[in-house]
Design an enzyme around this catalytic site. Structure first.
Site, PDB file in Angstrom:
ATOM      1  N   ARG A 155      10.045  49.053  52.203  1.00 26.00           N
ATOM      2  CA  ARG A 155      10.805  48.392  51.136  1.00 26.00           C
ATOM      3  C   ARG A 155      10.917  49.299  49.904  1.00 26.00           C
ATOM      4  NH1 ARG A 155       9.044  42.716  48.609  1.00 26.00           N
ATOM      5  NH2 ARG A 155       7.086  43.825  48.304  1.00 26.00           N
ATOM      6  N   ARG A 172       6.966  49.574  45.287  1.00 25.58           N
ATOM      7  CA  ARG A 172       6.098  48.752  44.434  1.00 25.58           C
ATOM      8  C   ARG A 172       4.648  49.189  44.552  1.00 25.58           C
ATOM      9  NH1 ARG A 172       7.763  42.497  45.329  1.00 25.58           N
ATOM     10  NH2 ARG A 172       5.501  42.358  45.511  1.00 25.58           N
ATOM     11  N   ARG A 224      -3.064  41.050  49.694  1.00 25.88           N
ATOM     12  CA  ARG A 224      -2.117  39.985  49.332  1.00 25.88           C
ATOM     13  C   ARG A 224      -2.012  38.953  50.458  1.00 25.88           C
ATOM     14  NH1 ARG A 224       2.716  43.719  48.489  1.00 25.88           N
ATOM     15  NH2 ARG A 224       3.969  41.846  48.348  1.00 25.88           N
ATOM     16  N   ARG A 226       1.454  29.133  43.870  1.00 28.14           N
ATOM     17  CA  ARG A 226       0.680  29.888  44.849  1.00 28.14           C
ATOM     18  C   ARG A 226      -0.703  29.303  45.063  1.00 28.14           C
ATOM     19  NH1 ARG A 226       3.842  34.946  44.189  1.00 28.14           N
ATOM     20  NH2 ARG A 226       2.972  36.238  45.790  1.00 28.14           N
TER      21      ARG A 226
HETATM   22  P1  AP5 Z   1      11.548  40.249  50.228  1.00 26.75           P
HETATM   23  O1  AP5 Z   1      12.764  39.408  50.127  1.00 26.75           O
HETATM   24  O2  AP5 Z   1      11.292  41.259  49.183  1.00 26.75           O
HETATM   25  O3  AP5 Z   1      10.250  39.318  50.491  1.00 26.75           O
HETATM   26  P2  AP5 Z   1       9.343  38.492  49.492  1.00 26.75           P
HETATM   27  O4  AP5 Z   1       8.879  37.292  50.221  1.00 26.75           O
HETATM   28  O5  AP5 Z   1      10.048  38.294  48.204  1.00 26.75           O
HETATM   29  O6  AP5 Z   1       8.145  39.508  49.354  1.00 26.75           O
HETATM   30  P3  AP5 Z   1       7.256  39.867  48.095  1.00 26.75           P
HETATM   31  O7  AP5 Z   1       6.453  41.070  48.516  1.00 26.75           O
HETATM   32  O8  AP5 Z   1       8.084  39.990  46.875  1.00 26.75           O
HETATM   33  O9  AP5 Z   1       6.355  38.605  48.011  1.00 26.75           O
HETATM   34  P4  AP5 Z   1       5.037  38.420  47.255  1.00 26.75           P
HETATM   35  O10 AP5 Z   1       4.883  36.978  47.255  1.00 26.75           O
HETATM   36  O11 AP5 Z   1       3.917  39.207  47.828  1.00 26.75           O
HETATM   37  O12 AP5 Z   1       5.318  39.152  45.845  1.00 26.75           O
HETATM   38  P5  AP5 Z   1       5.677  38.611  44.403  1.00 26.75           P
HETATM   39  O13 AP5 Z   1       6.569  39.597  43.778  1.00 26.75           O
HETATM   40  O14 AP5 Z   1       6.063  37.209  44.459  1.00 26.75           O
HETATM   41  O15 AP5 Z   1      11.607  40.993  51.655  1.00 26.75           O
HETATM   42  C1  AP5 Z   1      10.619  41.924  52.012  1.00 26.75           C
HETATM   43  C2  AP5 Z   1      11.250  43.122  52.753  1.00 26.75           C
HETATM   44  O16 AP5 Z   1      11.770  42.655  53.990  1.00 26.75           O
HETATM   45  C3  AP5 Z   1      12.438  43.767  52.009  1.00 26.75           C
HETATM   46  O17 AP5 Z   1      12.443  45.131  52.256  1.00 26.75           O
HETATM   47  C4  AP5 Z   1      13.666  43.091  52.634  1.00 26.75           C
HETATM   48  O18 AP5 Z   1      14.809  43.892  52.576  1.00 26.75           O
HETATM   49  C5  AP5 Z   1      13.185  42.847  54.059  1.00 26.75           C
HETATM   50  N1  AP5 Z   1      13.742  41.637  54.657  1.00 26.75           N
HETATM   51  C6  AP5 Z   1      14.026  40.438  54.061  1.00 26.75           C
HETATM   52  N2  AP5 Z   1      14.482  39.548  54.967  1.00 26.75           N
HETATM   53  C7  AP5 Z   1      14.472  40.197  56.169  1.00 26.75           C
HETATM   54  C8  AP5 Z   1      14.805  39.809  57.503  1.00 26.75           C
HETATM   55  N3  AP5 Z   1      15.257  38.579  57.765  1.00 26.75           N
HETATM   56  N4  AP5 Z   1      14.650  40.708  58.479  1.00 26.75           N
HETATM   57  C9  AP5 Z   1      14.182  41.975  58.224  1.00 26.75           C
HETATM   58  N5  AP5 Z   1      13.854  42.411  56.988  1.00 26.75           N
HETATM   59  C10 AP5 Z   1      13.984  41.524  55.986  1.00 26.75           C
HETATM   60  O19 AP5 Z   1       4.239  38.693  43.689  1.00 26.75           O
HETATM   61  C11 AP5 Z   1       3.647  39.944  43.425  1.00 26.75           C
HETATM   62  C12 AP5 Z   1       2.345  39.765  42.686  1.00 26.75           C
HETATM   63  O20 AP5 Z   1       2.585  39.137  41.407  1.00 26.75           O
HETATM   64  C13 AP5 Z   1       1.300  38.877  43.368  1.00 26.75           C
HETATM   65  O21 AP5 Z   1       0.531  39.574  44.300  1.00 26.75           O
HETATM   66  C14 AP5 Z   1       0.489  38.416  42.152  1.00 26.75           C
HETATM   67  O22 AP5 Z   1      -0.375  39.431  41.707  1.00 26.75           O
HETATM   68  C15 AP5 Z   1       1.560  38.215  41.103  1.00 26.75           C
HETATM   69  N6  AP5 Z   1       2.109  36.843  41.096  1.00 26.75           N
HETATM   70  C16 AP5 Z   1       3.398  36.481  41.359  1.00 26.75           C
HETATM   71  N7  AP5 Z   1       3.544  35.136  41.295  1.00 26.75           N
HETATM   72  C17 AP5 Z   1       2.317  34.644  40.994  1.00 26.75           C
HETATM   73  C18 AP5 Z   1       1.798  33.336  40.834  1.00 26.75           C
HETATM   74  N8  AP5 Z   1       2.578  32.250  40.965  1.00 26.75           N
HETATM   75  N9  AP5 Z   1       0.483  33.195  40.540  1.00 26.75           N
HETATM   76  C19 AP5 Z   1      -0.322  34.262  40.384  1.00 26.75           C
HETATM   77  N10 AP5 Z   1       0.101  35.526  40.550  1.00 26.75           N
HETATM   78  C20 AP5 Z   1       1.399  35.720  40.847  1.00 26.75           C
HETATM   79 MG    MG Z   2       9.723  38.979  46.213  1.00 24.61          MG
END
Ligand code: AP5
Ligand code: MG
Length: 199
Positions: A121, A147, A158, A87
């Site tokens: 979601r 969430r 975010r 990221r």
């Molecule tokens: P979904 O598939 O859940 O999307 P996503 O890209 O996985 O979204 P996230 O919210 O999980 O991403 P993020 O990067 O913010 O969170 P993460 O958990 O990585 O789809 C989203 C929604 O849309 C769902 O309801 C789905 O059904 C729907 N959907 C999917 N495809 C669709 C389509 N084609 N059409 C319509 N609807 C659709 O990170 C969370 C937190 O963890 C971060 O903020 C940070 O604090 C921490 N973190 C995680 N990784 C790191 C890192 N590498 N470094 C530092 N902190 C980190």
């Molecule tokens: Mg995700």
């Protein structure tokens, strides 16, 4: 194959990583899912990460890099789909020092679509699978919940954090000839086809 799925919050990284990992028979590694599991289990790492996640900020690199090194060690033979890592440029450089990456798929989705998606979601507490209505998980019968970082103000944060880093990440992987950009608007099956074509 070792693939990164890169894109804004709510772009469908988790949805597509699950589908692709099934298709390629490799491992879906989501740093967000691993951190949330640690939070749920109240481990030391989970407790440290909690305040950052709640605020929509990046968890410190040291914590996230240690998750990645452990996961890579476990799944390097099978190959993986990385969802949510790297990221920032430091994480990208750290990853490059651990293992070669074959492709980076950049799922491009506009902000208004992200806000629409994340406002409806529901995620499974047990397995992390996502749904668009309340209920229980059809895969593992786990409880569905909203969430804590899916509040409108945290979603905005975010997106802001993501926008601060995106350009450097794209330039980094473009210079290595690894980026494949795809349009992330459409049905999940349509996006899945676009990713397969891009790879
Ligand atoms: P979904 O598939 O859940 O999307 P996503 O890209 O996985 O979204 P996230 O919210 O999980 O991403 P993020 O990067 O913010 O969170 P993460 O958990 O990585 O789809 C989203 C929604 O849309 C769902 O309801 C789905 O059904 C729907 N959907 C999917 N495809 C669709 C389509 N084609 N059409 C319509 N609807 C659709 O990170 C969370 C937190 O963890 C971060 O903020 C940070 O604090 C921490 N973190 C995680 N990784 C790191 C890192 N590498 N470094 C530092 N902190 C980190
Ligand atoms: Mg995700």
């Amino acid at each position: 194959m070792n693939i990164i799925l890169f894109g804004p919050p709510g772009s469908g990284k988790g949805t597509q990583a699950k589908m692709m990992a099934g298709y390629l028979n490799n491992k879906h590694i989501s740093t967000g899912d691993i951190l949330r599991e640690a939070q749920e289990k109240k481990t030391e790492m989970g407790q440290k990460a909690s305040e950052y996640i709640k605020a929509g900020l990046l968890v410190p690199d040291k914590i996230v890099n240690s998750i990645i090194i452990e996961a890579i060690e476990k799944y390097k033979k099978k190959g993986f789909m990385l969802d949510g890592f790297p990221r920032n440029i430091f994480q990208a450089e750290f990853l490059a020092s651990c293992i070669p990456i074959d492709k980076v798929v950049y799922i491009n989705v506009p902000e208004e679509e992200i806000l629409k998606r994340l406002s409806k979601r529901f995620s499974c507490k047990k397995c992390g699978r996502v749904y668009n209505k309340e209920g229980i998980c059809s895969e593992c019968q786990g409880e569905l919940y909203i969430r804590e970082d899916d509040k409108p103000v945290t979603i905005k944060k975010r997106i802001e954090v993501y926008q601060n880093e995106i350009q450097k990440i794209l330039e980094y992987y473009t210079s290595k000839g690894l980026i494949k950009e795809i349009d992330g608007v459409g049905t999940p099956d349509e996006i899945f086809e676009r990713i397969k074509t891009a790879l």
